[in-house]
Design an enzyme around this catalytic site. Sequence first.
Site, PDB file in Angstrom:
ATOM      1  N   ASP A 192       3.923  -0.340  -8.875  1.00  0.00           N
ATOM      2  CA  ASP A 192       4.243   1.043  -8.503  1.00  0.00           C
ATOM      3  C   ASP A 192       5.035   1.782  -9.577  1.00  0.00           C
ATOM      4  O   ASP A 192       5.825   2.680  -9.284  1.00  0.00           O
ATOM      5  CB  ASP A 192       5.013   1.089  -7.165  1.00  0.00           C
ATOM      6  CG  ASP A 192       4.232   0.464  -6.039  1.00  0.00           C
ATOM      7  OD1 ASP A 192       2.988   0.487  -6.101  1.00  0.00           O
ATOM      8  OD2 ASP A 192       4.861  -0.048  -5.095  1.00  0.00           O
TER       9      ASP A 192
ATOM     10  N   HIS B 241      -2.713   3.326  -6.355  1.00  0.00           N
ATOM     11  CA  HIS B 241      -2.428   4.089  -7.571  1.00  0.00           C
ATOM     12  C   HIS B 241      -2.556   5.582  -7.269  1.00  0.00           C
ATOM     13  O   HIS B 241      -3.638   6.054  -6.914  1.00  0.00           O
ATOM     14  CB  HIS B 241      -3.377   3.666  -8.703  1.00  0.00           C
ATOM     15  CG  HIS B 241      -3.170   2.240  -9.132  1.00  0.00           C
ATOM     16  ND1 HIS B 241      -3.909   1.635 -10.120  1.00  0.00           N
ATOM     17  CD2 HIS B 241      -2.287   1.312  -8.702  1.00  0.00           C
ATOM     18  CE1 HIS B 241      -3.485   0.383 -10.270  1.00  0.00           C
ATOM     19  NE2 HIS B 241      -2.508   0.162  -9.421  1.00  0.00           N
TER      20      HIS B 241
ATOM     21  N   GLN C  40      -0.455  -3.997  -9.960  1.00  0.00           N
ATOM     22  CA  GLN C  40       0.837  -4.674  -9.746  1.00  0.00           C
ATOM     23  C   GLN C  40       1.683  -4.601 -11.034  1.00  0.00           C
ATOM     24  O   GLN C  40       1.542  -3.656 -11.792  1.00  0.00           O
ATOM     25  CB  GLN C  40       0.638  -6.124  -9.270  1.00  0.00           C
ATOM     26  CG  GLN C  40       0.066  -6.239  -7.854  1.00  0.00           C
ATOM     27  CD  GLN C  40      -1.442  -6.109  -7.779  1.00  0.00           C
ATOM     28  OE1 GLN C  40      -2.168  -6.764  -8.526  1.00  0.00           O
ATOM     29  NE2 GLN C  40      -1.944  -5.279  -6.896  1.00  0.00           N
TER      30      GLN C  40
HETATM   31  P1  GDP Z   1       1.187   2.742  -9.438  1.00  0.00           P
HETATM   32  O1  GDP Z   1       0.849   1.757  -8.385  1.00  0.00           O
HETATM   33  O2  GDP Z   1       1.836   2.107 -10.619  1.00  0.00           O
HETATM   34  O3  GDP Z   1       0.029   3.611  -9.828  1.00  0.00           O
HETATM   35  O4  GDP Z   1       2.285   3.716  -8.799  1.00  0.00           O
HETATM   36  P2  GDP Z   1       2.252   4.354  -7.319  1.00  0.00           P
HETATM   37  O5  GDP Z   1       1.245   5.421  -7.280  1.00  0.00           O
HETATM   38  O6  GDP Z   1       2.183   3.290  -6.299  1.00  0.00           O
HETATM   39  O7  GDP Z   1       3.720   4.919  -7.218  1.00  0.00           O
HETATM   40  C1  GDP Z   1       4.210   5.848  -8.108  1.00  0.00           C
HETATM   41  C2  GDP Z   1       4.669   7.082  -7.317  1.00  0.00           C
HETATM   42  O8  GDP Z   1       5.454   7.902  -8.172  1.00  0.00           O
HETATM   43  C3  GDP Z   1       3.534   7.974  -6.862  1.00  0.00           C
HETATM   44  O9  GDP Z   1       3.913   8.596  -5.663  1.00  0.00           O
HETATM   45  C4  GDP Z   1       3.404   8.997  -7.980  1.00  0.00           C
HETATM   46  O10 GDP Z   1       2.861  10.235  -7.533  1.00  0.00           O
HETATM   47  C5  GDP Z   1       4.834   9.161  -8.370  1.00  0.00           C
HETATM   48  N1  GDP Z   1       5.054   9.481  -9.790  1.00  0.00           N
HETATM   49  C6  GDP Z   1       4.414   9.009 -10.890  1.00  0.00           C
HETATM   50  N2  GDP Z   1       4.994   9.483 -12.007  1.00  0.00           N
HETATM   51  C7  GDP Z   1       6.018  10.261 -11.606  1.00  0.00           C
HETATM   52  C8  GDP Z   1       7.024  11.011 -12.295  1.00  0.00           C
HETATM   53  O11 GDP Z   1       7.094  11.040 -13.525  1.00  0.00           O
HETATM   54  N3  GDP Z   1       7.926  11.686 -11.518  1.00  0.00           N
HETATM   55  C9  GDP Z   1       7.903  11.676 -10.171  1.00  0.00           C
HETATM   56  N4  GDP Z   1       8.836  12.339  -9.515  1.00  0.00           N
HETATM   57  N5  GDP Z   1       6.986  10.966  -9.490  1.00  0.00           N
HETATM   58  C10 GDP Z   1       6.069  10.270 -10.203  1.00  0.00           C
HETATM   59  P1  IMO Z   2       0.231  -1.475  -7.552  1.00  0.00           P
HETATM   60  O1  IMO Z   2      -1.023  -1.768  -8.350  1.00  0.00           O
HETATM   61  C1  IMO Z   2       3.762  -3.055  -5.548  1.00  0.00           C
HETATM   62  C2  IMO Z   2       3.349  -6.961  -3.586  1.00  0.00           C
HETATM   63  C3  IMO Z   2       3.444  -6.992  -2.078  1.00  0.00           C
HETATM   64  C4  IMO Z   2       4.068  -8.373  -1.888  1.00  0.00           C
HETATM   65  C5  IMO Z   2       3.380  -9.201  -2.976  1.00  0.00           C
HETATM   66  C6  IMO Z   2       2.173  -9.993  -2.500  1.00  0.00           C
HETATM   67  O2  IMO Z   2       0.120  -0.288  -6.672  1.00  0.00           O
HETATM   68  O3  IMO Z   2       1.426  -1.475  -8.448  1.00  0.00           O
HETATM   69  P2  IMO Z   2      -0.313  -9.273  -1.870  1.00  0.00           P
HETATM   70  O4  IMO Z   2      -0.822  -8.325  -0.839  1.00  0.00           O
HETATM   71  O5  IMO Z   2      -0.705  -8.912  -3.259  1.00  0.00           O
HETATM   72  O6  IMO Z   2      -0.604 -10.707  -1.562  1.00  0.00           O
HETATM   73  O7  IMO Z   2       1.292  -9.142  -1.769  1.00  0.00           O
HETATM   74  O8  IMO Z   2       2.969  -8.269  -3.967  1.00  0.00           O
HETATM   75  N1  IMO Z   2       2.336  -6.022  -4.130  1.00  0.00           N
HETATM   76  C7  IMO Z   2       2.623  -4.860  -4.713  1.00  0.00           C
HETATM   77  N2  IMO Z   2       3.813  -4.224  -4.886  1.00  0.00           N
HETATM   78  N3  IMO Z   2       2.633  -2.518  -6.054  1.00  0.00           N
HETATM   79  C8  IMO Z   2       1.450  -3.150  -5.920  1.00  0.00           C
HETATM   80  O9  IMO Z   2       0.324  -2.719  -6.536  1.00  0.00           O
HETATM   81  C9  IMO Z   2       1.401  -4.351  -5.197  1.00  0.00           C
HETATM   82  N4  IMO Z   2       0.407  -5.208  -4.862  1.00  0.00           N
HETATM   83  C10 IMO Z   2       0.999  -6.231  -4.227  1.00  0.00           C
HETATM   84  O10 IMO Z   2       4.278  -5.978  -1.588  1.00  0.00           O
HETATM   85  O11 IMO Z   2       5.433  -8.330  -2.179  1.00  0.00           O
HETATM   86 MG    MG Z   3       1.186   1.429  -6.349  1.00  0.00          MG
END
Ligand code: GDP
Ligand code: IMO
Ligand code: MG
Length: 435
Positions: free
Chosen positions: A18, A46, A229
Amino acid sequence: MLKGDVRCLDVVGSQWGDEGKGKIVDVLAKDADWVARYQGGANAGHTVRIGDDQFILHQIPSGILHPGKRCALGNGVVLDPVTFFEEIHELERRGHKVDGRVLVSSRVQLVLSYHKLLDRAQEASRGKGAIGTTGRGIGNAYEDKVARVGIRVADLAAPERLRELVEAGTARAQGKLRALASDTAVAAGQIYDELCGLAPRLLPMACDVGLALRKALDRGEKLLLEGAQGAMLDVDHGTYPYVTSSNTTAGAAAVGLGLGPTAIDAVLGVVKAYTTRVGSGPLPTELPPEQAAHLRELGAEYGATTGRPRRTGWFDAVVVRYAARLNGITALAVSKLDVLDPLPELKLCVGYGLRGERLEEFPADLAMLAEIEPIYETVPGWQSTTSDARRLEDLPSGARAYLDRIGGLTGLPIRYISVGTRRREIIDVEGSGAG
Ligand code: GDP
Ligand code: IMO
Ligand code: MG
């Protein structure tokens, strides 16, 4: 960054997932011809924001939101075919053409309903020791793969073999569910019929993805590889057993696509300007509850896949240095800098203290991790808005000093700084627009 000699760039998460990989991949995808996922599955979430529209991609690479770019799912991915087509349907409903743009490796392993049932039943049986999985059946599908009893996309082309595999998989899953005191019934016939129904749509997308990408590189096309991840969730290098079931580090990109490792020219590590984690397990710089909640609200830190509140903490340089070494990271993209704007004071973890000694490297042992004390450096906040900055010079001096410290502590150049959720809210340190 996909310029000059860099024709294949891997984007990886450098903390616990994330980090904002989706946004960075979306920004960089304009310079790519292909965007490919190589591990994980629908556990990923994502987020990409285009104008006021937000998309959360689980299995389709984030490049899909750029018209004309091709997307691929490599053999290292575990694919939930039912939710995959739901995701495609949703994208098409919202005006994004997907048809004909996505390739899936014939070697991809399938996640079936019984994997998800088992994931949830196992988690329930773990009680306080639960991992906090996403419940998407990821670990169970990888278990079947490694045990050599999984079902692959290629099997959809052979109905008799498919029937046998589904029956055997169902019987195994039923036995395991019973051992977990679950009386949920798994119906082989229903799973088989569902797969036969999806096969006519999935098989035309199926191919040798490694070969397709190799040919694309040979034609001079550019590849963006999208990790899921983050390093600390890597099944080998992360906070085991509180990890996911795949290798999330850059080495997995070669294996998970069927490309040689020398095809990858550079690795961009995405890091949040602080730290978050969703699910259980060690998080050395975790904030006390009240402060954690404050940072969670500032950063809107709720899981993109499960909606769970994310745990929050200060930036941990030990973690990012470790991720840099494991991934061979060549540059960083620091995300969510804007989230720290209101804070009067910030901390950076520069090392760990353990029984009077200073630890510079991330330990393997959970008991040791439970004992360590983060060593912090405290720096003043900047308390002004960074979201409008498009060049490094536009940032307040406090924010620049904070970024310099991240660069210094990790020994890595910072190439991108993300200052908001939108595409345009980014600084490319080496150019005017992101490139
Ligand atoms: P990923 O799994 O690595 O793609 O990340 P996620 O989408 O799960 O979580 C990142 C969160 O942060 C999302 O809600 C994005 O919209 C938000 N986000 C990404 N970059 C920025 C940033 O530079 N600033 C802010 N405020 N939010 C961001
Ligand atoms: P992105 O790509 C954050 C975490 C789960 C749990 C552990 C194992 O969005 O960054 P699983 O379902 O994979 O067996 O869970 O891994 N986890 C993540 N945490 N971002 C993710 O993906 C995750 N994918 C799995 O919360 O702790
Ligand atoms: Mg994510």
